[in-house]
Design a protein around this motif. Structure first.
Motif, PDB file in Angstrom:
ATOM      1  N   GLU A   1     -43.395  47.661  13.834  1.00  0.00           N
ATOM      2  CA  GLU A   1     -43.543  49.112  13.755  1.00  0.00           C
ATOM      3  C   GLU A   1     -42.263  49.820  14.205  1.00  0.00           C
ATOM      4  N   ASP A   2     -41.150  49.289  13.685  1.00  0.00           N
ATOM      5  CA  ASP A   2     -39.827  49.875  13.920  1.00  0.00           C
ATOM      6  C   ASP A   2     -39.348  49.781  15.361  1.00  0.00           C
ATOM      7  N   LYS A   3     -40.052  49.015  16.204  1.00  0.00           N
ATOM      8  CA  LYS A   3     -39.557  48.795  17.564  1.00  0.00           C
ATOM      9  C   LYS A   3     -38.406  47.797  17.493  1.00  0.00           C
ATOM     10  N   GLU A   4     -37.317  48.147  18.129  1.00  0.00           N
ATOM     11  CA  GLU A   4     -36.135  47.283  18.064  1.00  0.00           C
ATOM     12  C   GLU A   4     -36.368  46.023  18.879  1.00  0.00           C
ATOM     13  N   GLN A   5     -36.070  44.898  18.274  1.00  0.00           N
ATOM     14  CA  GLN A   5     -36.164  43.617  18.968  1.00  0.00           C
ATOM     15  C   GLN A   5     -34.782  43.230  19.467  1.00  0.00           C
ATOM     16  N   LYS A   6     -34.636  43.167  20.784  1.00  0.00           N
ATOM     17  CA  LYS A   6     -33.322  42.919  21.358  1.00  0.00           C
ATOM     18  C   LYS A   6     -33.156  41.453  21.729  1.00  0.00           C
ATOM     19  N   ASP A   7     -31.957  40.966  21.468  1.00  0.00           N
ATOM     20  CA  ASP A   7     -31.586  39.614  21.872  1.00  0.00           C
ATOM     21  C   ASP A   7     -30.273  39.729  22.625  1.00  0.00           C
ATOM     22  N   ASP A   8     -30.320  39.429  23.921  1.00  0.00           N
ATOM     23  CA  ASP A   8     -29.145  39.627  24.756  1.00  0.00           C
ATOM     24  C   ASP A   8     -28.125  38.493  24.617  1.00  0.00           C
ATOM     25  N   ALA A   9     -28.515  37.408  23.988  1.00  0.00           N
ATOM     26  CA  ALA A   9     -27.599  36.275  23.862  1.00  0.00           C
ATOM     27  C   ALA A   9     -26.460  36.622  22.902  1.00  0.00           C
ATOM     28  N   ASP A  10     -25.277  36.092  23.169  1.00  0.00           N
ATOM     29  CA  ASP A  10     -24.117  36.277  22.312  1.00  0.00           C
ATOM     30  C   ASP A  10     -23.802  34.929  21.665  1.00  0.00           C
ATOM     31  N   PRO A  11     -24.283  34.701  20.440  1.00  0.00           N
ATOM     32  CA  PRO A  11     -24.093  33.375  19.834  1.00  0.00           C
ATOM     33  C   PRO A  11     -22.631  33.044  19.559  1.00  0.00           C
ATOM     34  N   VAL A  12     -21.804  34.051  19.277  1.00  0.00           N
ATOM     35  CA  VAL A  12     -20.389  33.775  19.023  1.00  0.00           C
ATOM     36  C   VAL A  12     -19.731  33.244  20.297  1.00  0.00           C
ATOM     37  N   ALA A  13     -20.017  33.865  21.418  1.00  0.00           N
ATOM     38  CA  ALA A  13     -19.457  33.400  22.686  1.00  0.00           C
ATOM     39  C   ALA A  13     -19.957  32.001  23.030  1.00  0.00           C
ATOM     40  N   ARG A  14     -21.201  31.755  22.713  1.00  0.00           N
ATOM     41  CA  ARG A  14     -21.773  30.426  22.995  1.00  0.00           C
ATOM     42  C   ARG A  14     -21.067  29.353  22.166  1.00  0.00           C
ATOM     43  N   VAL A  15     -20.854  29.614  20.895  1.00  0.00           N
ATOM     44  CA  VAL A  15     -20.142  28.660  20.041  1.00  0.00           C
ATOM     45  C   VAL A  15     -18.715  28.477  20.537  1.00  0.00           C
ATOM     46  N   ALA A  16     -18.080  29.572  20.967  1.00  0.00           N
ATOM     47  CA  ALA A  16     -16.689  29.514  21.419  1.00  0.00           C
ATOM     48  C   ALA A  16     -16.524  28.679  22.688  1.00  0.00           C
ATOM     49  N   GLU A  17     -17.600  28.476  23.435  1.00  0.00           N
ATOM     50  CA  GLU A  17     -17.525  27.624  24.620  1.00  0.00           C
ATOM     51  C   GLU A  17     -17.287  26.157  24.241  1.00  0.00           C
ATOM     52  N   HIS A  18     -17.617  25.806  22.994  1.00  0.00           N
ATOM     53  CA  HIS A  18     -17.595  24.393  22.600  1.00  0.00           C
ATOM     54  C   HIS A  18     -16.633  24.085  21.461  1.00  0.00           C
ATOM     55  N   PHE A  19     -16.218  25.110  20.717  1.00  0.00           N
ATOM     56  CA  PHE A  19     -15.398  24.888  19.529  1.00  0.00           C
ATOM     57  C   PHE A  19     -14.175  25.788  19.546  1.00  0.00           C
ATOM     58  N   ASP A  20     -13.167  25.403  18.767  1.00  0.00           N
ATOM     59  CA  ASP A  20     -11.935  26.175  18.634  1.00  0.00           C
ATOM     60  C   ASP A  20     -11.919  26.896  17.284  1.00  0.00           C
ATOM     61  N   GLU A  21     -10.889  27.727  17.099  1.00  0.00           N
ATOM     62  CA  GLU A  21     -10.656  28.423  15.824  1.00  0.00           C
ATOM     63  C   GLU A  21     -11.921  29.130  15.338  1.00  0.00           C
ATOM     64  N   ILE A  22     -12.525  29.885  16.221  1.00  0.00           N
ATOM     65  CA  ILE A  22     -13.785  30.572  15.894  1.00  0.00           C
ATOM     66  C   ILE A  22     -13.524  31.701  14.901  1.00  0.00           C
ATOM     67  N   SER A  23     -14.333  31.746  13.867  1.00  0.00           N
ATOM     68  CA  SER A  23     -14.296  32.869  12.925  1.00  0.00           C
ATOM     69  C   SER A  23     -15.725  33.216  12.538  1.00  0.00           C
ATOM     70  N   THR A  24     -15.917  34.426  12.061  1.00  0.00           N
ATOM     71  CA  THR A  24     -17.251  34.867  11.657  1.00  0.00           C
ATOM     72  C   THR A  24     -17.185  35.565  10.308  1.00  0.00           C
ATOM     73  N   GLU A  25     -18.312  35.563   9.634  1.00  0.00           N
ATOM     74  CA  GLU A  25     -18.448  36.283   8.367  1.00  0.00           C
ATOM     75  C   GLU A  25     -19.839  36.890   8.313  1.00  0.00           C
ATOM     76  N   ARG A  26     -19.912  38.169   8.076  1.00  0.00           N
ATOM     77  CA  ARG A  26     -21.198  38.862   7.939  1.00  0.00           C
ATOM     78  C   ARG A  26     -21.603  38.825   6.466  1.00  0.00           C
ATOM     79  N   VAL A  27     -22.807  38.394   6.201  1.00  0.00           N
ATOM     80  CA  VAL A  27     -23.331  38.303   4.837  1.00  0.00           C
ATOM     81  C   VAL A  27     -24.571  39.190   4.747  1.00  0.00           C
ATOM     82  N   ILE A  28     -24.487  40.254   3.960  1.00  0.00           N
ATOM     83  CA  ILE A  28     -25.600  41.201   3.821  1.00  0.00           C
ATOM     84  C   ILE A  28     -25.845  41.457   2.340  1.00  0.00           C
TER      85      ILE A  28
END
Length: 287
Positions: free
Chosen positions: A205-232
């Protein structure tokens, strides 16, 4: 003579037996009689009639059942996820011989699509803890390696995979870095706020669902050369797609029958797909 699906899958496992390690004792494994994987300490795992192997030593109950994977297959084979997979394929194309692990592969449609569309020699390996998903994958997509397996104890040797896919699935980064070759590619698909927003408007019912986790930061803890792509993009919902879409998405799990019926009666002409793809390169071994 036409080979059975079990034999087709057994042949692929036999050719790639050096990938495996015993989930019980971590020893090397080999295919025997084209019907079972056996380790050097004689732990044995039979192939099913459809040609998958169960390498999760303890039985696990999941909330993913046969009907859910059937619904997911209906949605995914409609082209629903093609825009996301196209972006993934574009990034991993050109690696030459590639061994790809789909960690949390469900009923196998994503991995099958990626392997089919890549050029060159590609070996696809799909694992999931849900036996029902792996059963459907082995039956529908012979010629790939399918295994019931636990992400916390992946039954593969170190440094074996060129690419690991982690699409809409939990991650175990310690295992992923162990399994990837130095310089190997990790790909994680994370849903964003617009994903299935038409259904969210009904069920939340249009209530925003919040997720405080930062998945990019989490991946960056374990991998190098981090890049992202938004697909919409938006995907038109043909007749018969809304019901399986509602069934497959965790957004609707726990919803009342009345709320589900309300959604089914809503004329939703199209649905929004909104993901961030996170790419990381496995750190090279040092000295």
């Amino acid at each position: 003579m036409t080979l059975s699906k079990k034999m087709i899958n057994a042949q692929v496992m036999d050719r790639n037996a050096d990938l495996f390690r015993c989930p019980i004792c971590l020893a090397e494994m080999a295919m025997l009689d084209m019907s079972r994987l056996v380790c050097t300490h004689n732990h044995s795992f039979d192939l099913s009639k459809n040609g998958y192997v169960n390498l999760a030593p303890q039985a696990h109950m999941t909330k993913y059942d046969q009907s859910l994977f059937g619904a997911r297959k209906t949605v995914m084979t409609s082209g629903f996820f093609d825009g996301v997979l196209d972006a993934v394929i574009k990034t991993i194309e050109g690696q030459g011989h590639a061994i790809i692990l789909d960690a949390g592969c469900g009923e196998g449609s994503h991995l099958s699509t990626v392997v089919e569309r890549l050029t060159g020699e590609v070996t696809g390996v799909g694992i999931d803890l849900a036996k029902e998903g792996i059963t459907a994958a082995a039956k529908e997509y012979p010629g790939l390696i399918w295994s019931v397996a636990d992400l916390a104890n992946c039954p593969f040797q170190d440094d074996q995979f060129d690419t690991i896919l982690n699409i809409l699935s939990p991650a175990n980064y310690a295992e992923f870095t162990r399994l990837l070759k130095p310089g190997g590619l990790f790909v994680k698909a994370v849903p964003e706020s617009g994903y299935l927003k038409e259904l969210r408007a009904i069920f939340y019912e249009d209530k925003e669902q919040k997720d405080d986790a930062d998945p990019v930061a989490r991946v960056a803890e374990h991998f190098d050369e981090i890049s992202t792509e938004r697909v919409i993009y938006t995907f038109p919902l043909a007749d018969g797609l809304l019901a399986p879409l509602i069934q497959m998405t965790p957004l609707t799990w726990g919803a009342s029958a009345d709320k589900i019926e309300e959604a089914l009666q809503t004329a939703i002409p199209e649905i929004t797909i909104d993901f961030t793809l996170i790419f990381g390169v496995n750190r090279e071994e040092t000295g």
